[in-house]
Design a protein around this motif. Structure first.
Motif, PDB file in Angstrom:
ATOM      1  N   THR A 274       0.580  -1.114   0.279  1.00 14.73           N
ATOM      2  CA  THR A 274      -0.144  -0.162  -0.227  1.00 14.73           C
ATOM      3  C   THR A 274       1.140   1.436   0.124  1.00 14.73           C
ATOM      4  OG1 THR A 274      -1.795  -1.348   1.092  1.00 14.73           O
ATOM      5  CG2 THR A 274      -2.720   0.450   0.982  1.00 14.73           C
ATOM      6  N   ARG A 275       0.840   2.210   0.755  1.00 15.61           N
ATOM      7  CA  ARG A 275       0.973   3.444   0.887  1.00 15.61           C
ATOM      8  C   ARG A 275       2.348   3.997   2.012  1.00 15.61           C
ATOM      9  NH1 ARG A 275      -3.578   7.011  -1.063  1.00 15.61           N
ATOM     10  NH2 ARG A 275      -2.534   8.609   1.169  1.00 15.61           N
ATOM     11  N   ALA A 276       2.980   4.903   1.645  1.00 21.67           N
ATOM     12  CA  ALA A 276       3.668   5.516   3.281  1.00 21.67           C
ATOM     13  C   ALA A 276       3.212   5.670   3.690  1.00 21.67           C
ATOM     14  CB  ALA A 276       4.644   6.519   2.049  1.00 21.67           C
ATOM     15  N   VAL A 277       3.874   5.199   5.139  1.00 22.75           N
ATOM     16  CA  VAL A 277       3.220   5.154   6.235  1.00 22.75           C
ATOM     17  C   VAL A 277       3.248   6.595   7.053  1.00 22.75           C
ATOM     18  CG1 VAL A 277       2.987   4.699   9.168  1.00 22.75           C
ATOM     19  CG2 VAL A 277       2.748   3.328   7.662  1.00 22.75           C
ATOM     20  N   PRO A 278       2.781   7.462   8.193  1.00 24.12           N
ATOM     21  CA  PRO A 278       2.232   8.953   7.558  1.00 24.12           C
ATOM     22  C   PRO A 278       3.917   9.348   8.666  1.00 24.12           C
ATOM     23  CG  PRO A 278       0.752   7.956   8.313  1.00 24.12           C
ATOM     24  CD  PRO A 278       1.348   6.502   7.819  1.00 24.12           C
ATOM     25  N   GLY A 279       5.100   9.854   8.498  1.00 20.49           N
ATOM     26  CA  GLY A 279       6.325  10.121   8.720  1.00 20.49           C
ATOM     27  C   GLY A 279       7.332   9.835   8.036  1.00 20.49           C
ATOM     28  N   TYR A 280       6.916   8.965   7.183  1.00 24.66           N
ATOM     29  CA  TYR A 280       7.682   8.787   6.326  1.00 24.66           C
ATOM     30  C   TYR A 280       7.145   9.632   4.457  1.00 24.66           C
ATOM     31  CZ  TYR A 280       8.842   4.678   9.206  1.00 24.66           C
ATOM     32  OH  TYR A 280       9.686   3.856   9.880  1.00 24.66           O
ATOM     33  N   ASP A 281       8.515  10.022   4.195  1.00 20.71           N
ATOM     34  CA  ASP A 281       8.339  10.524   2.879  1.00 20.71           C
ATOM     35  C   ASP A 281       9.383   9.588   2.148  1.00 20.71           C
ATOM     36  OD1 ASP A 281       8.979  12.079   0.653  1.00 20.71           O
ATOM     37  OD2 ASP A 281       9.161  14.449   1.786  1.00 20.71           O
ATOM     38  N   VAL A 282       8.446   8.816   1.234  1.00 21.50           N
ATOM     39  CA  VAL A 282       9.179   7.700   0.387  1.00 21.50           C
ATOM     40  C   VAL A 282       9.031   8.615  -0.575  1.00 21.50           C
ATOM     41  CG1 VAL A 282       8.827   5.324  -0.535  1.00 21.50           C
ATOM     42  CG2 VAL A 282       8.824   6.086   2.227  1.00 21.50           C
ATOM     43  N   GLN A 283       9.907   8.087  -1.443  1.00 25.54           N
ATOM     44  CA  GLN A 283      10.667   8.736  -3.133  1.00 25.54           C
ATOM     45  C   GLN A 283      11.216   6.986  -3.994  1.00 25.54           C
ATOM     46  OE1 GLN A 283      11.707  12.437  -3.610  1.00 25.54           O
ATOM     47  NE2 GLN A 283      10.208  13.383  -2.344  1.00 25.54           N
ATOM     48  N   ILE A 284      11.048   7.093  -5.158  1.00 27.33           N
ATOM     49  CA  ILE A 284      11.363   5.905  -5.669  1.00 27.33           C
ATOM     50  C   ILE A 284      12.374   7.345  -6.928  1.00 27.33           C
ATOM     51  CG2 ILE A 284      10.658   3.954  -7.705  1.00 27.33           C
ATOM     52  CD1 ILE A 284       9.591   3.972  -4.960  1.00 27.33           C
TER      53      ILE A 284
ATOM     54  N   GLN B 279       7.284   3.626 -12.760  1.00 27.36           N
ATOM     55  CA  GLN B 279       8.576   3.280 -13.170  1.00 27.36           C
ATOM     56  C   GLN B 279       9.908   2.360 -12.508  1.00 27.36           C
ATOM     57  OE1 GLN B 279      11.082   5.573 -16.775  1.00 27.36           O
ATOM     58  NE2 GLN B 279      12.626   5.949 -15.094  1.00 27.36           N
ATOM     59  N   MET B 280      10.921   1.620 -12.449  1.00 32.97           N
ATOM     60  CA  MET B 280      11.527   1.035 -11.555  1.00 32.97           C
ATOM     61  C   MET B 280      12.982   1.967 -10.871  1.00 32.97           C
ATOM     62  SD  MET B 280      11.091  -1.854 -10.294  1.00 32.97           S
ATOM     63  CE  MET B 280      13.385  -2.974 -10.813  1.00 32.97           C
ATOM     64  N   GLY B 281      13.029   2.677  -9.730  1.00 28.36           N
ATOM     65  CA  GLY B 281      14.155   3.074  -9.020  1.00 28.36           C
ATOM     66  C   GLY B 281      14.377   2.365  -7.876  1.00 28.36           C
ATOM     67  N   ALA B 282      15.583   3.213  -7.386  1.00 27.03           N
ATOM     68  CA  ALA B 282      15.733   3.073  -6.127  1.00 27.03           C
ATOM     69  C   ALA B 282      15.055   3.691  -4.835  1.00 27.03           C
ATOM     70  CB  ALA B 282      17.221   3.598  -5.354  1.00 27.03           C
ATOM     71  N   ILE B 283      14.401   2.975  -4.143  1.00 24.04           N
ATOM     72  CA  ILE B 283      13.103   3.342  -2.900  1.00 24.04           C
ATOM     73  C   ILE B 283      14.095   3.414  -1.881  1.00 24.04           C
ATOM     74  CG2 ILE B 283      11.032   2.361  -1.575  1.00 24.04           C
ATOM     75  CD1 ILE B 283      11.065   0.026  -3.093  1.00 24.04           C
ATOM     76  N   CYS B 284      14.075   5.144  -1.570  1.00 21.43           N
ATOM     77  CA  CYS B 284      14.242   6.087  -0.819  1.00 21.43           C
ATOM     78  C   CYS B 284      13.130   6.582   0.146  1.00 21.43           C
ATOM     79  CB  CYS B 284      15.426   6.844  -1.003  1.00 21.43           C
ATOM     80  SG  CYS B 284      17.149   6.545  -2.448  1.00 21.43           S
ATOM     81  N   VAL B 285      13.962   7.186   1.786  1.00 23.24           N
ATOM     82  CA  VAL B 285      13.110   8.195   2.546  1.00 23.24           C
ATOM     83  C   VAL B 285      13.780   9.794   2.321  1.00 23.24           C
ATOM     84  CG1 VAL B 285      11.875   8.118   4.397  1.00 23.24           C
ATOM     85  CG2 VAL B 285      12.305   5.885   3.945  1.00 23.24           C
ATOM     86  N   LYS B 286      13.364  10.720   2.018  1.00 27.12           N
ATOM     87  CA  LYS B 286      14.110  12.017   2.201  1.00 27.12           C
ATOM     88  C   LYS B 286      13.608  12.398   3.357  1.00 27.12           C
ATOM     89  CE  LYS B 286      13.091  16.525  -0.302  1.00 27.12           C
ATOM     90  NZ  LYS B 286      14.360  17.006   0.951  1.00 27.12           N
ATOM     91  N   LEU B 287      14.998  12.416   4.025  1.00 23.74           N
ATOM     92  CA  LEU B 287      15.627  13.016   5.567  1.00 23.74           C
ATOM     93  C   LEU B 287      14.453  14.192   6.415  1.00 23.74           C
ATOM     94  CD1 LEU B 287      19.219  12.515   5.558  1.00 23.74           C
ATOM     95  CD2 LEU B 287      17.604  10.691   6.188  1.00 23.74           C
ATOM     96  N   PRO B 288      14.228  13.995   7.199  1.00 24.49           N
ATOM     97  CA  PRO B 288      14.354  13.670   8.469  1.00 24.49           C
ATOM     98  C   PRO B 288      13.615  12.557   8.529  1.00 24.49           C
ATOM     99  CG  PRO B 288      13.751  15.560   8.867  1.00 24.49           C
ATOM    100  CD  PRO B 288      13.679  15.299   7.226  1.00 24.49           C
ATOM    101  N   MET B 289      14.266  10.578   8.461  1.00 23.74           N
ATOM    102  CA  MET B 289      13.462   9.761   9.393  1.00 23.74           C
ATOM    103  C   MET B 289      12.557  10.168  10.450  1.00 23.74           C
ATOM    104  SD  MET B 289      13.650   7.293   6.763  1.00 23.74           S
ATOM    105  CE  MET B 289      14.535   5.365   7.671  1.00 23.74           C
ATOM    106  N   PRO B 290      11.481   9.527  10.767  1.00 23.49           N
ATOM    107  CA  PRO B 290      10.468   9.381  11.598  1.00 23.49           C
ATOM    108  C   PRO B 290      10.967   9.259  13.218  1.00 23.49           C
ATOM    109  CG  PRO B 290       9.544   8.123  10.079  1.00 23.49           C
ATOM    110  CD  PRO B 290      11.024   8.947   9.768  1.00 23.49           C
ATOM    111  N   PRO B 291      10.645   9.177  14.250  1.00 24.08           N
ATOM    112  CA  PRO B 291      11.123   8.514  15.387  1.00 24.08           C
ATOM    113  C   PRO B 291      10.811   7.049  15.311  1.00 24.08           C
ATOM    114  CG  PRO B 291       9.463  10.620  15.203  1.00 24.08           C
ATOM    115  CD  PRO B 291       9.397  10.478  14.426  1.00 24.08           C
ATOM    116  N   SER B 292      11.515   6.693  15.741  1.00 22.24           N
ATOM    117  CA  SER B 292      11.967   5.275  16.703  1.00 22.24           C
ATOM    118  C   SER B 292      13.322   5.042  15.234  1.00 22.24           C
ATOM    119  CB  SER B 292      10.615   3.830  15.906  1.00 22.24           C
ATOM    120  OG  SER B 292      11.523   2.763  15.841  1.00 22.24           O
ATOM    121  N   CYS B 293      13.345   5.142  13.671  1.00 17.47           N
ATOM    122  CA  CYS B 293      14.145   4.769  13.326  1.00 17.47           C
ATOM    123  C   CYS B 293      15.546   5.101  13.538  1.00 17.47           C
ATOM    124  CB  CYS B 293      14.284   5.200  11.390  1.00 17.47           C
ATOM    125  SG  CYS B 293      12.951   5.170  10.584  1.00 17.47           S
ATOM    126  N   LEU B 294      16.466   4.392  13.010  1.00 13.70           N
ATOM    127  CA  LEU B 294      17.979   4.361  13.388  1.00 13.70           C
ATOM    128  C   LEU B 294      18.338   5.764  13.035  1.00 13.70           C
ATOM    129  CD1 LEU B 294      20.945   2.437  11.176  1.00 13.70           C
ATOM    130  CD2 LEU B 294      18.529   3.800  10.705  1.00 13.70           C
TER     131      LEU B 294
END
Length: 632
Positions: free
Chosen positions: A417-427, A439-454
């Motif tokens: 499904t879709r990105a969970v609130p807090g995660y700005d996911v982009q391809i 179109q295929m690409g690298a799945i990345c998350v725009k910084l900053p990551m939400p709480p709990s991420c390393l």
């Protein structure tokens, strides 16, 4: 624009306000100075800077003293030993306080590390929470891990104590832990001062004077320890995940952001209310066990099921339904691998009808890509929503999911499904540009990551940057490849390393696996890219057949080759497949495609420490030999 859109937009546009509201659900010893500290951007971000809290207090004392004292916190269910036990919030709080007292008497202080090397028994959860209670940093290592792997983690974390058990129990065998721990201490001498051992009936641990302590005797003699306030940004735990160099990476999880995100996820993602029975069928050695067996359900005031068994063989493919019926489980979270195993043993789902699943309302799958065939089977047989969702050890909670507690969206097979609130996911592509939808690409998350991420890796800031941030500046690299459709649904097709190049065409092994899994005789499958002198790489398929299939293997291979040709096209150049008894997997259920590719290419490889059964690799080598691999 629906409710989810509004919440998601706010989580990106007003991060600090969004997470400050979520943090109001928990109790803090001291409020934060700043919700998001970006003073060390673009690489390092910290949540709830200046705040003080205690994760154990929020998971146990808050409920034990707030009206849930007599509610079950943990239901222990062990079909392997035939034991069951219910532990209330008050009882669990008291056990944890005494275990924390034992640690304190052993000299363990705030910031000290403790390794937990345990099977799936209640003492494992008690040990984790006891460390959290006094601000010690726990590092759980999967019980039964080889000595050299345990030693590697001892050398990196430098724990003062190990909390362990005398053995683990698998179907048909007992695994004594003492030889494994002693072997690790021989390889990493002079670090560990104390060992506390839970003695199990199935194997004894010979206590060594001065170093070893019996768990029961020590807890009976100890006084309770109070919760120690720690900084929200202090580490709660370090969990090691495999690194490409063979040196494991110590993922750091902090206290404040972790408890806020996990508490928020229980209602908003999983749609579970306090007091309900939640079951994550995983192991405390993995991140799922940390997040959704121990911390999140307890932070939310749920009852969590701690299960010592397997989806099949303890005693049969109906054990999951028996646990759900016995304990009134509302929501189950497990790996697609578990369901493929159940489907293989009971293709018609006949065992499901033997149990009362009237309280069961949702199944969540994660850990390995969920092929549409497994999703359809589970939906058809269980008649409840089946939700594929996607996350990683590094994030600690879901990155993409159907957020059932906010606004259930239509399920699209093959997508979490879709990105969970807090995660700005982009391809994105190599130049950090978003690629067109589809179109295929690298799945990345725009910084900053939400709480709990390393926030970083243990004592390895530069390795953190190199591993996750350097390739796509301004983004967190998930290491996964895929695409996003017009509705914002994410399709995680494969690891970036599993995108194969066939004569210049980039193909996802996940897309080919989807086709193979749709064959009626195939229970489970994997596809790898094998080196080819002419085309660069060629896909090779491995098929595990459903129980009771009595047909010629060659016929089935011919049919799946035709299926791929019909559904993906000749461009896939898919001509090679072999029927195997089983696939090599990690203990958490991930298929070891990279190792299989090394065997096909005739390359040297190191048997992964996380492998469930190393003997499978010899079987795979024999099968590959039968279809002409390695070449030359």
């Amino acid at each position: 624009m629906g409710k989810l859109d509004d919440i998601y937009r706010r989580s990106i546009d007003d991060r600090e306000g969004f997470w400050a509201d979520a943090a109001g659900e928990l109790e803090w010893h001291k409020r934060w100075d700043k919700v998001l500290d970006d003073s060390r951007a673009p690489h390092f971000y910290r949540w709830f800077a200046g705040a003080e809290c205690n994760t154990c207090y929020n998971a146990l004392d808050r409920h034990a003293d707030g009206g849930r004292g007599d509610q079950a916190a943990i239901i222990y269910d062990s079909p392997i030993t035939g034991r069951q036990k219910r532990i209330t919030y008050s009882e669990l709080r008291d056990k944890v306080a005494r275990c924390a007292g034992v640690l304190t008497e052993l000299g363990i202080e705030k910031g000290d590390r403790v390794i937990i090397y345990m099977p799936m028994i209640p003492q494992a959860a008690v040990a984790m929470l006891a460390c959290a209670r006094i601000g010690a940093v726990h590092s759980v290592v999967f019980g039964g891990f080889a000595s050299n792997e345990l030693a590697t983690r001892i050398k990196d974390a430098r724990p003062r104590a190990i909390l362990t058990a005398s053995c683990g129990i698998e179907p048909g065998r007992v695994i004594p832990y003492q030889p494994l721990v002693e072997g690790a201490l021989d390889l990493a001498p002079g670090i560990v001062e104390s060992i506390v051992v839970t003695q199990r009936e199935e194997a004894a641990w010979t206590l060594r004077d001065g170093r070893d302590h019996d768990w029961k005797a020590a807890l009976d003699a100890a006084g309770p320890a109070a919760c120690v306030p720690v900084k929200a940004t202090d580490p709660l735990y370090v969990l090691y995940t495999s690194g490409t160099t063979g040196q494991p990476k110590g993922v750091v999880r902090d206290n404040g952001g972790h408890m806020v995100a996990l508490k928020w996820s229980m209602k908003n993602v999983y749609d579970v209310d306090p007091g309900e029975i939640f079951w994550a069928a995983s192991d405390v050695g993995w991140v799922v066990g940390h997040s959704y067996i121990v911390y999140a359900p307890l932070l939310h005031g749920c009852t969590t099921v701690l299960f010592e068994g397997k989806p099949v063989g303890t005693p049969d493919a109906g054990t999951f339904w028996r646990v759900i019926a016995d304990h009134g489980v509302t929501t189950l979270f497990t790996a697609p691998t578990a369901f493929r195993a159940i489907k293989k043993e009971d293709p018609q789902g006949k065992l499901i009808g033997q149990y009362d699943l009237s309280k069961f309302r949702a199944l969540f799958l994660a850990g390995e890509r969920c092929d549409p065939d497994t999703l359809a089977w589970a939906q058809d047989k269980l008649k409840v929503p089946v939700i594929d969702h996607w996350w990683q050890t590094e994030t600690g909670w879901p990155m993409a999911s159907n957020c059932m507690g906010i606004e259930p969206l239509p399920v699209k097979p093959g997508s979490p499904t879709r990105a969970v609130p807090g995660y700005d996911v982009q391809i994105i592509d190599e130049k950090m540009n978003e690629v067109p939808r589809g179109q295929m690409g690298a799945i990345c998350v725009k910084l900053p990551m939400p709480p709990s991420c390393l926030p970083t890796l243990w004592n390895a800031d530069q390795r953190f940057i190199d591993s996750y941030l350097a390739d796509y500046p301004g983004f967190y690299k998930t290491g996964d490849a895929g695409y996003m459709d017009e509705d914002g649904y994410i399709y995680v097709m494969s690891r970036i390393d599993d995108v194969i190049n066939v004569a210049g065409h980039r193909l996802s092994t996940g897309a080919i696996e989807e086709v193979l899994a749709s064959h009626p005789d195939v229970a489970e499958c994997a596809v790898i890219g094998a080196e080819d002198a002419l085309k660069g790489q060629l896909p090779v398929g491995f098929l595990v057949l459903k129980a009771g299939v009595d047909r010629d293997d060659a016929e089935i291979v011919t049919e799946v080759v035709k299926l791929v040709r019909d559904q993906i096209g000749p461009v896939a150049a898919f001509k090679n497949a072999t029927v195997v008894k089983r696939l090599p997997k990690t203990r958490s259920g991930k298929i070891l495609r990279g190792t299989m590719a090394s065997i096909a290419d005739g390359k040297d490889f190191k048997t992964p420490a996380t492998i469930d059964d190393p003997a499978i690799l010899d079987e795979i080598a024999e099968n590959l030999k039968g279809i002409g691999y390695p070449k030359g």
